[in-house]
Motif scaffolding. Structure first.
Motif, PDB file in Angstrom:
ATOM      1  N   TYR A 210      42.850  32.311  27.318  1.00 49.85           N
ATOM      2  CA  TYR A 210      42.069  31.155  26.883  1.00 49.85           C
ATOM      3  C   TYR A 210      41.946  30.205  28.070  1.00 49.85           C
ATOM      4  CZ  TYR A 210      43.145  32.882  22.212  1.00 49.85           C
ATOM      5  OH  TYR A 210      43.275  33.664  21.087  1.00 49.85           O
ATOM      6  N   ALA A 211      40.730  29.751  28.341  1.00 48.14           N
ATOM      7  CA  ALA A 211      40.493  28.859  29.475  1.00 48.14           C
ATOM      8  C   ALA A 211      39.255  28.024  29.194  1.00 48.14           C
ATOM      9  CB  ALA A 211      40.331  29.655  30.765  1.00 48.14           C
ATOM     10  N   ARG A 212      38.966  27.086  30.097  1.00 49.66           N
ATOM     11  CA  ARG A 212      37.792  26.239  29.918  1.00 49.66           C
ATOM     12  C   ARG A 212      36.516  26.878  30.428  1.00 49.66           C
ATOM     13  NH1 ARG A 212      38.300  21.232  28.016  1.00 49.66           N
ATOM     14  NH2 ARG A 212      40.398  20.324  27.937  1.00 49.66           N
ATOM     15  N   ALA A 213      36.611  27.651  31.513  1.00 51.42           N
ATOM     16  CA  ALA A 213      35.393  28.159  32.153  1.00 51.42           C
ATOM     17  C   ALA A 213      35.751  29.309  33.078  1.00 51.42           C
ATOM     18  CB  ALA A 213      34.719  27.039  32.953  1.00 51.42           C
ATOM     19  N   ALA A 214      34.727  29.974  33.578  1.00 52.62           N
ATOM     20  CA  ALA A 214      34.878  30.975  34.643  1.00 52.62           C
ATOM     21  C   ALA A 214      34.061  30.510  35.848  1.00 52.62           C
ATOM     22  CB  ALA A 214      34.389  32.339  34.174  1.00 52.62           C
ATOM     23  N   ILE A 215      34.593  30.763  37.044  1.00 51.34           N
ATOM     24  CA  ILE A 215      33.909  30.371  38.271  1.00 51.34           C
ATOM     25  C   ILE A 215      34.342  31.322  39.383  1.00 51.34           C
ATOM     26  CG2 ILE A 215      35.713  28.727  38.963  1.00 51.34           C
ATOM     27  CD1 ILE A 215      33.447  26.921  40.069  1.00 51.34           C
ATOM     28  N   HIS A 216      33.455  31.527  40.359  1.00 53.60           N
ATOM     29  CA  HIS A 216      33.767  32.450  41.452  1.00 53.60           C
ATOM     30  C   HIS A 216      34.720  31.862  42.481  1.00 53.60           C
ATOM     31  CE1 HIS A 216      31.116  29.992  43.935  1.00 53.60           C
ATOM     32  NE2 HIS A 216      30.223  30.060  42.948  1.00 53.60           N
ATOM     33  N   ARG A 217      34.793  30.553  42.595  1.00 50.77           N
ATOM     34  CA  ARG A 217      35.570  29.931  43.669  1.00 50.77           C
ATOM     35  C   ARG A 217      37.069  30.122  43.451  1.00 50.77           C
ATOM     36  NH1 ARG A 217      34.011  23.904  44.270  1.00 50.77           N
ATOM     37  NH2 ARG A 217      34.919  24.142  46.364  1.00 50.77           N
ATOM     38  N   GLY A 218      37.756  30.550  44.497  1.00 42.96           N
ATOM     39  CA  GLY A 218      39.178  30.809  44.416  1.00 42.96           C
ATOM     40  C   GLY A 218      40.030  29.568  44.596  1.00 42.96           C
ATOM     41  N   PRO A 219      41.346  29.685  44.337  1.00 43.42           N
ATOM     42  CA  PRO A 219      42.250  28.532  44.365  1.00 43.42           C
ATOM     43  C   PRO A 219      42.882  28.298  45.726  1.00 43.42           C
ATOM     44  CG  PRO A 219      43.401  30.432  43.546  1.00 43.42           C
ATOM     45  CD  PRO A 219      41.995  30.892  43.817  1.00 43.42           C
ATOM     46  N   TYR A 220      43.441  27.111  45.868  1.00 46.73           N
ATOM     47  CA  TYR A 220      44.377  26.829  46.951  1.00 46.73           C
ATOM     48  C   TYR A 220      45.741  27.405  46.557  1.00 46.73           C
ATOM     49  CZ  TYR A 220      40.811  23.371  48.181  1.00 46.73           C
ATOM     50  OH  TYR A 220      39.625  22.742  48.497  1.00 46.73           O
ATOM     51  N   LYS A 221      46.629  27.523  47.511  1.00 47.08           N
ATOM     52  CA  LYS A 221      47.978  28.040  47.252  1.00 47.08           C
ATOM     53  C   LYS A 221      48.991  27.208  48.041  1.00 47.08           C
ATOM     54  CE  LYS A 221      46.130  32.712  46.626  1.00 47.08           C
ATOM     55  NZ  LYS A 221      46.296  32.759  45.161  1.00 47.08           N
ATOM     56  N   GLN A 222      48.934  25.901  47.847  1.00 43.48           N
ATOM     57  CA  GLN A 222      49.752  24.989  48.626  1.00 43.48           C
ATOM     58  C   GLN A 222      50.724  24.166  47.786  1.00 43.48           C
ATOM     59  OE1 GLN A 222      46.472  22.835  50.356  1.00 43.48           O
ATOM     60  NE2 GLN A 222      46.418  24.121  52.193  1.00 43.48           N
ATOM     61  N   GLY A 223      50.539  24.111  46.461  1.00 41.92           N
ATOM     62  CA  GLY A 223      51.339  23.230  45.630  1.00 41.92           C
ATOM     63  C   GLY A 223      50.772  21.814  45.655  1.00 41.92           C
ATOM     64  N   PRO A 224      51.495  20.885  45.064  1.00 36.73           N
ATOM     65  CA  PRO A 224      52.774  21.041  44.372  1.00 36.73           C
ATOM     66  C   PRO A 224      52.594  21.628  42.982  1.00 36.73           C
ATOM     67  CG  PRO A 224      52.029  18.792  44.157  1.00 36.73           C
ATOM     68  CD  PRO A 224      51.011  19.495  45.020  1.00 36.73           C
TER      69      PRO A 224
END
Length: 215
Positions: free
Chosen positions: A130-144
């Motif tokens: 379950y989520a709000r939306a789908a998008i092609h853009r990937g995430p950062y991986k820095q935290g926090p």
């Protein structure tokens, strides 16, 4: 990189509780939680399948999934990753690879106040997401980020170790201590509704909920 804080894992939900809510509709559960707001604004991205499990909560900054990766390292069989992404939909927090990792750990689903990608893989799967939306853009991986802390998802606070139940109508959660009284109330409502449906089929329903006309 900013660190991710980890709190101790809560106990897993009793398997008997999981079994009891396996066929309980979220609408009926919601009715018996005083129809409080619950988790809103999320939609299912999977093909099918009921979600019932223990909340493994994760809080991330918008568009960053470092804490989710770390949560997957400690996920147990029966855990639901409940992710507070602040409702941001500009970057996906999980995709097909993370779904595969979650499944390999025995986790039973994602509930994400944010976006996903690789939607085709989710739509072809019975792994609940379950989520709000789908998008092609990937995430950062820095935290926090933070793991096993109270989170706000879709306007509802989910505590670590809560029971999480999802179906096509949405997702609800509640403390395990509430499960016994709640399932009794759910079963009672199911029985009442079954009786009303039977009265409708037999032509005995007079328009007042639960009232019977004379045959």
């Amino acid at each position: 990189m900013t660190g991710v804080s980890h709190q101790p894992l809560p106990p897993s939900v009793d398997p008997d509780v999981i079994a009891a809510f396996r066929d309980a509709a979220t609408a009926t559960i919601s009715d018996n939680l005083d129809r409080l707001p619950g988790i809103v604004g999320l939609r299912p991205f999977h093909r099918g399948g009921k979600l019932v499990g223990t909340a493994l909560t994760v809080r991330v900054r918008a568009g960053d999934n470092l804490a989710i990766h770390q949560a997957l390292n400690v996920a147990r069989a029966g855990d639901v990753l409940v992710i507070d992404g602040g409702g941001d939909t500009t970057r996906a927090l999980v995709g097909d690879i993370m779904k595969a990792i979650a499944e390999s750990r025995g986790a039973v689903g994602f509930v994400i106040d944010g976006a996903i990608r690789d939607a085709d893989a989710f739509l072809a799967s019975d792994f609940p997401c379950y989520a709000r939306a789908a998008i092609h853009r990937g995430p950062y991986k820095q935290g926090p980020g933070a793991i096993n802390v109270p989170v706000s998802v879709g306007g509802w606070v989910v505590e670590p170790g809560d029971v999480v139940v999802g179906d096509l109508d949405g997702v609800v959660s509640f403390p395990p201590a509430q499960a016994g009284a709640l399932i009794e109330a759910v079963r009672a409502q199911e029985a009442r509704e079954a009786e009303v449906l039977q009265m409708i089929r037999e032509g005995r329903y007079d328009g007042r909920y639960g009232k019977v006309t004379k045959a």
